[in-house]
Scaffold this motif. Structure first.
Motif, short mmCIF file in Angstrom:
data_model
loop_
_atom_site.label_atom_id
_atom_site.label_comp_id
_atom_site.label_asym_id
_atom_site.label_seq_id
_atom_site.Cartn_x
_atom_site.Cartn_y
_atom_site.Cartn_z
N ASP A 3 0.81 -1.21 0.00
CA ASP A 3 0.00 0.00 0.00
C ASP A 3 0.84 1.25 0.00
OD1 ASP A 3 0.88 -0.55 2.60
OD2 ASP A 3 -0.71 0.67 3.48
N GLU A 4 2.17 1.15 0.07
CA GLU A 4 3.04 2.31 0.10
C GLU A 4 3.80 2.40 -1.22
OE1 GLU A 4 5.58 2.14 3.50
OE2 GLU A 4 4.00 1.37 4.79
N PRO A 5 3.56 3.47 -2.02
CA PRO A 5 4.26 3.60 -3.31
C PRO A 5 5.77 3.51 -3.18
CG PRO A 5 2.49 5.21 -3.13
CD PRO A 5 2.61 4.55 -1.78
N THR A 29 -3.79 -2.19 -3.47
CA THR A 29 -4.93 -2.66 -2.69
C THR A 29 -5.17 -4.14 -2.99
OG1 THR A 29 -6.66 -2.20 -4.34
CG2 THR A 29 -6.01 -0.39 -2.87
N VAL A 30 -5.91 -4.78 -2.12
CA VAL A 30 -6.22 -6.20 -2.31
C VAL A 30 -7.04 -6.42 -3.58
CG1 VAL A 30 -7.58 -8.12 -1.39
CG2 VAL A 30 -6.04 -6.85 0.11
N LEU A 47 3.68 -10.10 -1.25
CA LEU A 47 2.41 -9.62 -0.68
C LEU A 47 2.61 -9.00 0.69
CD1 LEU A 47 -0.70 -9.46 -0.81
CD2 LEU A 47 -0.76 -11.79 0.12
N ASP A 48 2.25 -7.72 0.81
CA ASP A 48 2.26 -7.05 2.10
C ASP A 48 1.08 -7.55 2.93
OD1 ASP A 48 2.79 -5.41 4.20
OD2 ASP A 48 2.51 -3.53 3.14
N ILE A 49 1.27 -7.69 4.23
CA ILE A 49 0.19 -8.15 5.09
C ILE A 49 -0.76 -7.01 5.44
CG2 ILE A 49 -0.34 -9.06 7.38
CD1 ILE A 49 2.15 -10.76 7.20
N GLU A 50 -0.22 -5.84 5.73
CA GLU A 50 -1.05 -4.71 6.13
C GLU A 50 -1.31 -3.82 4.92
OE1 GLU A 50 1.39 -3.19 9.31
OE2 GLU A 50 0.06 -4.09 10.79
N MET A 51 -2.54 -3.84 4.41
CA MET A 51 -2.93 -3.05 3.26
C MET A 51 -4.23 -2.32 3.59
SD MET A 51 -2.01 -5.77 0.22
CE MET A 51 -2.10 -4.58 -1.11
#
Length: 261
Positions: A3-5, A29-30, A47-51
Motif C-alpha cells: 500500500d506504500e508507493p 490494494t487487495v 504480498l504485504d500483510i497490512e494493506m
C-alpha cells in the motif's frame, strides 16, 4: 503488492537486479492485486500483510485454488510471529527489505517453483499466525453449523458469523479449509466440501469444479470454452471456471425447461 508507493518502488528496484524475475504488475490494494493475479496468473507474488481496507490475508482467502501462486509475505511483524510461515514452507521479508534477504527468498522460490505452497498451506499459515498474534488456543468445537437459513461459522479466534445462504455467492475449498464468499466479505472455516454439500448447504448450491461450489441463484451467464468447459459469471461479475465433469449438471439445473422435481 503493497500500500506504500515508496515500498513498491524500492522492492521493484531491488528485484530488477535479479534476471530470473520479471515484474508483470504492481498493486496497492487487495482488489487491485486480485484482479492482476486473475488476469496475469503470476508464478510468484510479493504480498504485504497490512494493506488499506483489506489485509493481505484477505487476498489469500480469495485466491482460486487452481491458480494460486507462490507467495512471499512482506511484513513489519516481529520475527517470532512470522515463524508460523516457516513451518508451512513459505517465505517472508521483514521491512525494510534487505537485498541479501531478498536474494535468499528468490533462491528458495526458484527451488520450489514447480511445487509452490497450495492455498491450503497459505490458509493454514495465516490461521497459525493470527492465533499466535492473539495468543489464542483454538478450541475443539466444530467450526460451522446449521442455523435455519444461515450458515454459522466459528473461526476459532473470530466472533461467530451468521451468514445467510442467500448472501453466499460461491465457496472454494483448500483441503480442510473452506472460503465462503459473499458480495463484500470472505469467511474461512474448517470443513470438508463433501460434508457441506451433503449435509449443510441448501439445494441451490452446486459443485462446478473439484474445489468450487456456486450458488445457482447468483449465476448471471455462462460462456462456453473448449472441451465442454464454461466460465460462469456471477452477480458481482466474478468469473468461475466450470469443469467438464460438472458442466452438464449445471446446464440442466439452469435450464428453464427443466421438469419440476
Amino acid at each position: 503488492m503493497d500500500d506504500e508507493p515508496s515500498a513498491i518502488e524500492g522492492l521493484a528496484i531491488r528485484l530488477a537486479a535479479f534476471p530470473e524475475v520479471r515484474i508483470i504488475g504492481q498493486a496497492s490494494t487487495v482488489d487491485e492485486a486480485l484482479a492482476l493475479i486473475n488476469q496475469c496468473a503470476p508464478d510468484l507474488v510479493f504480498l504485504d500483510i497490512e494493506m488499506p481496507g483489506k489485509s493481505g490475508f484477505e487476498l489469500v482467502k480469495q485466491l482460486q485454488p487452481e491458480i494460486c501462486p507462490a507467495v512471499v509475505f512482506v511484513t513489519a511483524f516481529h520475527h517470532y510471529a512470522v515463524q508460523a510461515f516457516e513451518v508451512r514452507a513459505l517465505d517472508y521479508l521483514l521491512k525494510p527489505v534487505k537485498t541479501e534477504r531478498l536474494a535468499e527468498a528468490i533462491a528458495r522460490v526458484s527451488d520450489n517453483l514447480y511445487r509452490p505452497a497450495s492455498k491450503q498451506q497459505l490458509l493454514a499459515a495465516v490461521d497459525q499466525l493470527q492465533q499466535r498474534e492473539q495468543q489464542i488456543t483454538p478450541g475443539i468445537e466444530p467450526d460451522y453449523s446449521i442455523h435455519q437459513d444461515k450458515l454459522v461459522i466459528q473461526d476459532g479466534h473470530q466472533p461467530v458469523q451468521l451468514v445467510p445462504y442467500s448472501d453466499i455467492l460461491w465457496i472454494d475449498a483448500a483441503g480442510d479449509y473452506m472460503c465462503v464468499h459473499t458480495g463484500d466479505a470472505t469467511f474461512v472455516m474448517r470443513a470438508r466440501m463433501k460434508s457441506l454439500i451433503q449435509q449443510t448447504l441448501p439445494a441451490n448450491f452446486l459443485r462446478i469444479h473439484k474445489s468450487t461450489i456456486v450458488n445457482l441463484l447468483h449465476i448471471n451467464s455462462l460462456e462456453p470454452l473448449n472441451n465442454s468447459e464454461y466460465h460462469a459469471t456471477l452477480s458481482n461479475n466474478k468469473t468461475l471456471k466450470v469443469s467438464r465433469t460438472f458442466s452438464r449438471e449445471l446446464k440442466t439445473r439452469l435450464s428453464p425447461n427443466k421438469p419440476a422435481g
